[in-house]
Design a protein around this motif. Structure first.
Motif, PDB file in Angstrom:
ATOM      1  N   GLU A 121       0.829  -1.205   0.000  1.00  0.00           N
ATOM      2  CA  GLU A 121       0.000   0.000   0.000  1.00  0.00           C
ATOM      3  C   GLU A 121       0.861   1.252   0.000  1.00  0.00           C
ATOM      4  N   VAL A 122       2.003   1.194   0.704  1.00  0.00           N
ATOM      5  CA  VAL A 122       2.933   2.322   0.697  1.00  0.00           C
ATOM      6  C   VAL A 122       3.476   2.532  -0.705  1.00  0.00           C
ATOM      7  N   ALA A 123       3.860   1.431  -1.357  1.00  0.00           N
ATOM      8  CA  ALA A 123       4.393   1.526  -2.709  1.00  0.00           C
ATOM      9  C   ALA A 123       3.350   2.083  -3.673  1.00  0.00           C
ATOM     10  N   ALA A 124       2.109   1.664  -3.519  1.00  0.00           N
ATOM     11  CA  ALA A 124       1.044   2.148  -4.390  1.00  0.00           C
ATOM     12  C   ALA A 124       0.789   3.633  -4.165  1.00  0.00           C
ATOM     13  N   ALA A 125       0.909   4.087  -2.899  1.00  0.00           N
ATOM     14  CA  ALA A 125       0.701   5.501  -2.597  1.00  0.00           C
ATOM     15  C   ALA A 125       1.802   6.359  -3.195  1.00  0.00           C
ATOM     16  N   ARG A 126       3.009   5.792  -3.282  1.00  0.00           N
ATOM     17  CA  ARG A 126       4.129   6.530  -3.853  1.00  0.00           C
ATOM     18  C   ARG A 126       4.055   6.586  -5.376  1.00  0.00           C
TER      19      ARG A 126
END
Length: 364
Positions: free
Chosen positions: A103-108
């Motif tokens: 989810e962090v990667a997707a937000a970035r």
């Protein structure tokens, strides 16, 4: 899945002020004060005081992933700076938030949508151990516990999450005002928190255990009973205890002071699933005082506590009056299962138990 108890106690120490011109904190940073660094997918929240309704100041941020969980995990503590509110439990809030690395990667990278069925990561895929509260070195890390990212002030001014994300706020957070203007909330001077193991602070406890063993061997060999040593000083330790008891009224504070004597400047203690260090007698029904988790209904366990030495660090950045936060210790209890709904964008409220300091001036 419930996490095993933390092995040993981790101690948090002040590690220098965060200079916004040189350092940029992130959700990976353990810190005092400043603006909260929320996980990328979590809706920013501004809790209000349960007594006076004023917005709360951000006191401490701890990044604390569990070694059996794939989630990034955060605890944020807030308190009311009002003169009449600082020591009341209803004037404190602790919020827990979590999200997956995917989810962090997707937000970035918003152009790459998160797959509908993302396979859960193993904890070791992104966090080697939770012994250091999950702080890890990254390619862009600034070398002082903070991952380089956009400035917290810019993040605070960013648009709030969409209404759909805000609709997930649990009933236990109904007194939170989402989207509160940061200009209305006092900001405390930010400091890094460094982490050490309590066992590395000194060998006094091992020396005392060795002395006790020698005493038992002497008693067995000579057929006499001398009694247990106190503070490694025999009768002198007992006399010291009596003086302390007469001054403070009970032995709990004496034990508290003895335990932190190797490092009186500690500002935080972390031991999830361990035993809290009370500064005064706790309620006899402490197990009933700590409520069940408001999300899953499961039991809560002790996780961390703020220490008296933290009080002197809580100063406002705007040069105004000092924050009126006077406490002995603030104990935080969190969901034993660290429950979390997949895809949630709202932090979960946990439980604070506040004890006043019987001798606050010792730490000034």
């Amino acid at each position: 899945m419930a996490a095993p108890a933390q092995e040993g106690t981790l101690v948090g120490l002040c590690d220098g002020e965060i200079d916004s011109k040189r350092h940029q904190s992130s959700y990976l940073t353990n810190k005092v004060g400043g603006l909260p660094d929320w996980l990328p997918v979590i809706t920013r929240q501004s809790p209000r005081c349960g007594r006076c309704g004023a917005p709360l100041v951000h006191v401490v941020q701890v990044y604390c992933p569990l070694d059996v969980s794939p989630y990034h995990r955060h605890l944020h503590l807030f308190a009311c700076p009002g003169a009449e509110c600082g020591s009341g439990a209803e004037c404190w809030r602790v919020l827990r938030s979590q999200c997956l690395e995917a989810e962090v990667a997707a937000a970035r990278t918003p152009s790459r949508p998160l797959p509908a069925q993302e396979a859960p990561l193993a904890a070791t895929d992104w966090c080697d151990t939770a012994d250091d509260w999950g702080m890890e070195e990254e390619e862009e890390e600034d070398g002082m516990g903070g991952d380089v990212k956009k400035d917290s002030q810019e993040e605070a001014a960013a648009p709030e999450a969409d209404a759909a994300g805000g609709s997930d706020v649990s009933s236990c957070l109904q007194d939170l005002s989402l989207g509160e203007s940061q200009e209305d909330v006092p900001v405390l001077r930010p400091f890094f928190i460094s982490v050490v193991e309590e066992a590395d602070l000194g060998g006094e406890e091992d020396d005392l255990q060795h002395a006790q063993q020698l005493l038992k061997e002497y008693e067995r060999r000579e057929g006499v009973t001398v009694g247990e040593l106190e503070d490694g000083e025999g009768g002198g330790g007992e006399e010291k205890y009596e003086k302390t008891r007469a001054r403070h009224g009970d032995a709990v504070f004496s034990r508290f002071m003895k335990r932190i004597s190797l490092c009186p400047q500690q500002i935080l203690r972390y031991c999830r699933g361990g035993k809290p260090l009370f500064i005064s007698d706790p309620p006899s029904n402490m197990a009933q005082v700590v409520p069940a988790c408001g999300s899953c209904g499961g039991s809560r366990t002790f996780e961390l506590q703020l220490m008296p030495a933290l009080v002197s660090l809580l100063q406002r950045m705007d040069g105004g009056a000092e924050a009126q936060l006077e406490f002995g210790t603030v104990l935080v209890y969190t969901c034993r299962n660290s429950c979390w709904a997949a895809g949630s964008r709202s932090a979960v409220e946990e439980f604070c138990f506040v004890q006043t300091d019987p001798d606050q001036n010792l730490f000034k």
